[in-house]
Design a protein around this motif. Sequence first.
Motif, PDB file in Angstrom:
ATOM      1  N   LEU A 225       0.841  -1.203   0.000  1.00  0.00           N
ATOM      2  CA  LEU A 225       0.000   0.000   0.000  1.00  0.00           C
ATOM      3  C   LEU A 225       0.871   1.246   0.000  1.00  0.00           C
ATOM      4  O   LEU A 225       0.580   2.216  -0.703  1.00  0.00           O
ATOM      5  CB  LEU A 225      -0.931  -0.008   1.212  1.00  0.00           C
ATOM      6  N   ALA A 226       1.960   1.238   0.771  1.00  0.00           N
ATOM      7  CA  ALA A 226       2.871   2.385   0.784  1.00  0.00           C
ATOM      8  C   ALA A 226       3.452   2.624  -0.601  1.00  0.00           C
ATOM      9  O   ALA A 226       3.529   3.766  -1.075  1.00  0.00           O
ATOM     10  CB  ALA A 226       3.991   2.148   1.798  1.00  0.00           C
ATOM     11  N   SER A 227       3.861   1.551  -1.271  1.00  0.00           N
ATOM     12  CA  SER A 227       4.399   1.668  -2.632  1.00  0.00           C
ATOM     13  C   SER A 227       3.345   2.201  -3.591  1.00  0.00           C
ATOM     14  O   SER A 227       3.641   3.045  -4.454  1.00  0.00           O
ATOM     15  CB  SER A 227       4.899   0.297  -3.104  1.00  0.00           C
ATOM     16  N   ALA A 228       2.097   1.733  -3.434  1.00  0.00           N
ATOM     17  CA  ALA A 228       1.018   2.202  -4.300  1.00  0.00           C
ATOM     18  C   ALA A 228       0.781   3.693  -4.116  1.00  0.00           C
ATOM     19  O   ALA A 228       0.602   4.435  -5.094  1.00  0.00           O
ATOM     20  CB  ALA A 228      -0.256   1.416  -4.003  1.00  0.00           C
ATOM     21  N   LEU A 229       0.782   4.157  -2.869  1.00  0.00           N
ATOM     22  CA  LEU A 229       0.561   5.578  -2.603  1.00  0.00           C
ATOM     23  C   LEU A 229       1.645   6.437  -3.249  1.00  0.00           C
ATOM     24  O   LEU A 229       1.357   7.477  -3.850  1.00  0.00           O
ATOM     25  CB  LEU A 229       0.523   5.835  -1.092  1.00  0.00           C
ATOM     26  N   ALA A 230       2.887   5.990  -3.130  1.00  0.00           N
ATOM     27  CA  ALA A 230       3.995   6.744  -3.727  1.00  0.00           C
ATOM     28  C   ALA A 230       3.865   6.788  -5.252  1.00  0.00           C
ATOM     29  O   ALA A 230       4.051   7.848  -5.869  1.00  0.00           O
ATOM     30  CB  ALA A 230       5.325   6.102  -3.330  1.00  0.00           C
ATOM     31  N   ARG A 231       3.508   5.656  -5.836  1.00  0.00           N
ATOM     32  CA  ARG A 231       3.389   5.598  -7.299  1.00  0.00           C
ATOM     33  C   ARG A 231       2.206   6.450  -7.787  1.00  0.00           C
ATOM     34  O   ARG A 231       2.323   7.189  -8.764  1.00  0.00           O
ATOM     35  CB  ARG A 231       3.207   4.145  -7.740  1.00  0.00           C
ATOM     36  N   ILE A 232       1.077   6.358  -7.100  1.00  0.00           N
ATOM     37  CA  ILE A 232      -0.103   7.132  -7.499  1.00  0.00           C
ATOM     38  C   ILE A 232       0.184   8.626  -7.391  1.00  0.00           C
ATOM     39  O   ILE A 232      -0.134   9.407  -8.293  1.00  0.00           O
ATOM     40  CB  ILE A 232      -1.318   6.765  -6.616  1.00  0.00           C
ATOM     41  N   GLN A 233       0.798   9.034  -6.272  1.00  0.00           N
ATOM     42  CA  GLN A 233       1.095  10.450  -6.064  1.00  0.00           C
ATOM     43  C   GLN A 233       1.982  10.992  -7.183  1.00  0.00           C
ATOM     44  O   GLN A 233       1.765  12.101  -7.697  1.00  0.00           O
ATOM     45  CB  GLN A 233       1.783  10.644  -4.715  1.00  0.00           C
ATOM     46  N   THR A 234       2.974  10.226  -7.574  1.00  0.00           N
ATOM     47  CA  THR A 234       3.909  10.675  -8.611  1.00  0.00           C
ATOM     48  C   THR A 234       3.247  10.776  -9.971  1.00  0.00           C
ATOM     49  O   THR A 234       3.384  11.784 -10.681  1.00  0.00           O
ATOM     50  CB  THR A 234       5.101   9.708  -8.690  1.00  0.00           C
ATOM     51  N   VAL A 235       2.489   9.751 -10.326  1.00  0.00           N
ATOM     52  CA  VAL A 235       1.893   9.695 -11.661  1.00  0.00           C
ATOM     53  C   VAL A 235       0.690  10.623 -11.784  1.00  0.00           C
ATOM     54  O   VAL A 235       0.492  11.272 -12.814  1.00  0.00           O
ATOM     55  CB  VAL A 235       1.503   8.244 -12.007  1.00  0.00           C
ATOM     56  N   ALA A 236      -0.131  10.705 -10.729  1.00  0.00           N
ATOM     57  CA  ALA A 236      -1.392  11.442 -10.816  1.00  0.00           C
ATOM     58  C   ALA A 236      -1.185  12.921 -11.103  1.00  0.00           C
ATOM     59  O   ALA A 236      -2.012  13.548 -11.771  1.00  0.00           O
ATOM     60  CB  ALA A 236      -2.187  11.265  -9.527  1.00  0.00           C
ATOM     61  N   GLN A 237      -0.099  13.505 -10.594  1.00  0.00           N
ATOM     62  CA  GLN A 237       0.113  14.939 -10.776  1.00  0.00           C
ATOM     63  C   GLN A 237       0.282  15.329 -12.230  1.00  0.00           C
ATOM     64  O   GLN A 237       0.005  16.464 -12.608  1.00  0.00           O
ATOM     65  CB  GLN A 237       1.338  15.389  -9.965  1.00  0.00           C
ATOM     66  N   GLY A 238       0.731  14.395 -13.064  1.00  0.00           N
ATOM     67  CA  GLY A 238       0.909  14.697 -14.486  1.00  0.00           C
ATOM     68  C   GLY A 238      -0.246  14.245 -15.353  1.00  0.00           C
ATOM     69  O   GLY A 238      -0.182  14.376 -16.578  1.00  0.00           O
ATOM     70  N   ARG A 239      -1.304  13.718 -14.734  1.00  0.00           N
ATOM     71  CA  ARG A 239      -2.447  13.217 -15.497  1.00  0.00           C
ATOM     72  C   ARG A 239      -3.743  13.762 -14.881  1.00  0.00           C
ATOM     73  O   ARG A 239      -4.343  13.122 -14.023  1.00  0.00           O
ATOM     74  CB  ARG A 239      -2.484  11.692 -15.508  1.00  0.00           C
ATOM     75  N   PRO A 240      -4.178  14.930 -15.293  1.00  0.00           N
ATOM     76  CA  PRO A 240      -5.389  15.527 -14.706  1.00  0.00           C
ATOM     77  C   PRO A 240      -6.614  14.628 -14.926  1.00  0.00           C
ATOM     78  O   PRO A 240      -6.750  13.974 -15.963  1.00  0.00           O
ATOM     79  CB  PRO A 240      -5.541  16.848 -15.468  1.00  0.00           C
ATOM     80  N   MET A 241      -7.497  14.607 -13.941  1.00  0.00           N
ATOM     81  CA  MET A 241      -8.789  13.925 -14.062  1.00  0.00           C
ATOM     82  C   MET A 241      -9.841  15.016 -14.213  1.00  0.00           C
ATOM     83  O   MET A 241     -10.191  15.701 -13.262  1.00  0.00           O
ATOM     84  CB  MET A 241      -9.076  13.063 -12.833  1.00  0.00           C
TER      85      MET A 241
END
Length: 293
Positions: free
Chosen positions: A219-235
């Motif tokens: 879960l910690a790894s998922a949070l780090a990955r989501i945080q990094t990727v999400a900032q460059g991909r607007p929803m």
Amino acid sequence: MNAVRTGLLLAGMTALFLAIGAVIGGQQGALIAFLIALGTNAFAYWNSDRMVLRMHNARPVDHRNAPDLYALVADLARRAELPVPAVYFIDTDQPNAFATGRNPQNAAVAVTRGLMQTLSRDELAGVIAHELAHVKNRDTLTMTVAATIAGAIGFLSQFGLFFGGSSDSRNNPLGPIGAILLMILGPIAAMVIQMAISRTREYSADRLGAEISGQPLALASALARIQTVAQGRPMMSAERNPASASLFIVNPLTGRGVAELFRTHPRTEERIRRLKALATERSQIHSRMGPWG
């Protein structure tokens, strides 16, 4: 402690709502505000799940058209001792997920295409377990109530500013300037309280989610990955409906500057630190128990 804090924050938000009603219309205004709060919360209780899913164009999936995802959700729900929630898919590149529903029997979990493409299976399990933790803790209802009251406070404040507050000074001890300030600052205070409730619930869901999946580091790894990727991909659906941001596992909004003052989530770095500490704690317990523990 988190439950007590959440209750106090909700009570404070409700008191603020009634105070604005009293400033606008005295005792009668407070009563009307109270009735509005009851009505909006009753509406949100029965309709919030459909509303938020529609906001993000989520479509239902099941064991026929998404067998792997559905099986994973079903397995984690069994571990969490929950009914299997409805599963939804959001067609967006941003990796993210949220849960909604008034109770475990009427819950739904939604994941994005970006989440499915970005995470490993263990990381995805951690995210889904986090969302099931929200369902188990009934955070979905708590956050819906908070968002509804915050929205009603904003509407009531705009109404008061447009039509003017109570002209009876006995019913308005703040005076005209104080009344205007309350109606301007009230929605901001409500938003801050709403964000505080959201941040409190995220820590609890991280911990319980890690226990459900059994893999806090995933879960910690998922949070780090989501945080990094999400900032460059607007929803775009989240940008159009920012009030729903607190439902997601990571803030889906890309705003900066002033928006940082109204964070919907705890800092990801702190969430990761706590999950790593939990993993260390679990490891130490297992090592003390030995191979027969």
